[in-house]
Write an enzyme that holds these catalytic residues in place. Sequence first.
Site, short mmCIF file in Angstrom:
data_model
loop_
_atom_site.label_atom_id
_atom_site.label_comp_id
_atom_site.label_asym_id
_atom_site.label_seq_id
_atom_site.Cartn_x
_atom_site.Cartn_y
_atom_site.Cartn_z
N LYS A 145 0.86 -1.19 0.00
CA LYS A 145 0.00 0.00 0.00
C LYS A 145 0.89 1.23 0.00
CE LYS A 145 -4.31 -1.24 2.31
NZ LYS A 145 -5.11 -1.07 3.54
N LYS A 229 0.59 -10.67 8.50
CA LYS A 229 0.21 -9.75 7.41
C LYS A 229 0.30 -10.47 6.06
CE LYS A 229 0.30 -5.20 5.55
NZ LYS A 229 0.61 -3.80 5.70
N ARG A 243 -8.46 -8.12 3.81
CA ARG A 243 -7.36 -7.21 4.15
C ARG A 243 -7.85 -6.07 5.04
NH1 ARG A 243 -2.19 -5.08 0.64
NH2 ARG A 243 -1.38 -3.79 2.31
N ASN A 247 -7.19 -3.15 9.50
CA ASN A 247 -7.48 -1.77 9.89
C ASN A 247 -8.15 -1.64 11.25
OD1 ASN A 247 -6.48 -0.33 7.63
ND2 ASN A 247 -8.15 -1.20 6.43
N HIS A 250 -8.26 1.69 12.96
CA HIS A 250 -7.74 2.71 12.03
C HIS A 250 -8.79 3.73 11.59
CE1 HIS A 250 -4.26 0.15 12.05
NE2 HIS A 250 -3.62 0.88 11.17
N HIS A 254 -7.55 7.20 12.07
CA HIS A 254 -7.37 8.15 10.97
C HIS A 254 -8.19 9.41 11.20
CE1 HIS A 254 -5.90 4.90 7.90
NE2 HIS A 254 -5.01 5.18 8.81
N HIS A 268 0.95 8.35 14.32
CA HIS A 268 0.05 7.35 13.72
C HIS A 268 -0.23 6.18 14.67
CE1 HIS A 268 -1.94 4.91 10.75
NE2 HIS A 268 -1.10 3.93 10.98
#
Length: 369
Positions: A145, A229, A243, A247, A250, A254, A268
């Site tokens: 990514k 992963k 996938r 997250n 996240h 985010h 982060h």
Amino acid sequence: MNKKILKIRTPKGQYSIIVGHNTINDTAKYLKPLLNNNRVFIVASKKVIKFHKSKLLKVLDNNNIETVLVVIDDSEKKKNFNTISIISNTLLKKGIDRNDLLIAFGGGVIGDITGFVSSIILRGIKFVQIPTTLLAQVDSSVGGKTGVNTLHGKNLIGTFFQPQIVIIDTIFLSSLPKRELLSGYAEIIKYGLIMDYSFYKWLVKNGNKVISLNREFLIKSIYNSCKNKAKIVNKDEKEKNIRALLNLGHTFGHAIESINQYKKNINHGEAVSIGIVFALKLSQELKHLDNKKVDNAIKHLKDIGLPTSLPKSFKKNTTLKKFVLAMKKDKKVKRGKINLILLKKIGKAFITNKFPEEKLNKVILSQLK
Ligand code: NAD
Ligand code: GLY
């Protein structure tokens, strides 16, 4: 365990992830089969160059590989289109061509932007990840990514573009501030929580040894993270389904970073840690997890030194409406519906958009209080 190798397999081919200590000494051996000429371009973080320049450059020089170095300020605030433009123009000015190979030498920010540049410059050239933060070693360098932040939210522009190889060397972590190590740990515990209960239990017992850079425990935690992963990316490279489980925390995290305008007081991994707490609490509200399991998981995050609640200054300036709006900028939003990663149990995550809005609001409000 001094060196281990994992494979990522995608429809377009496979590549290796080398995990170990002093693996950097073998860089030339790993790169030579990938080179069309005897030079490499390197995009590197200013800080990494300060601490570790010679480690990489000497090895390449000793093996007659010429290096062209582009050094940048890699703060999260600079993870944007402007930096992509600066790097691309600098590389073009320095004469990069389609036969060249680009190395990302730094943390997740360097990896994400260098990967993005590699995927678009001259319509795509080969790239290699040499991650130098714990977070980048356990997560961002693996799986392809790439991306940048925009005014509308985090990582909203980017590509899936796999590296040719990932060379992970724990030697780089010796200069990493504790706060950044902890940030990486948030992504490590994530794997335990979403898919690997025995890894979770091992981390609760041994997390402190990982953070204090005990080599054996550190390498094991990086290897297990990358292995988990790889299992997911090998099945779903482009996040069509499972996938998304990676997250956990996240969507909340985010939103926190974006509302906080990527300022350094919440990095982060810290945003992910706080986001994981939101996800645990919502899983508890929905009766998937009992109070004790949630409390224990939050206690572990706290004990290890990660933040589990929002700073006062953030709470003061954030309403429920603002928070939900930021969450709706997530890539997993489909037709306005937020998709969240929650836990059925510790070690088993699922994705859902079926949860009562008032339950989500209750959790957010409790965290903003
Ligand atoms: P980072 O790249 O900002 O690095 C953190 C800080 O450490 C920076 O100041 C950097 O200069 C410094 N640094 C790097 N290596 C160092 C070293 N060896 N010694 C001393 N200082 C060093 O942050 P990060 O935590 O590595 O990565 C976070 C980024 O990764 C976020 O932008 C996030 O969105 C992205 N990410 C991407 C993926 C993905 O799958 N692509 C996954 C997770 C996170
Ligand atoms: N870090 C999430 C992913 O790579 O999909």
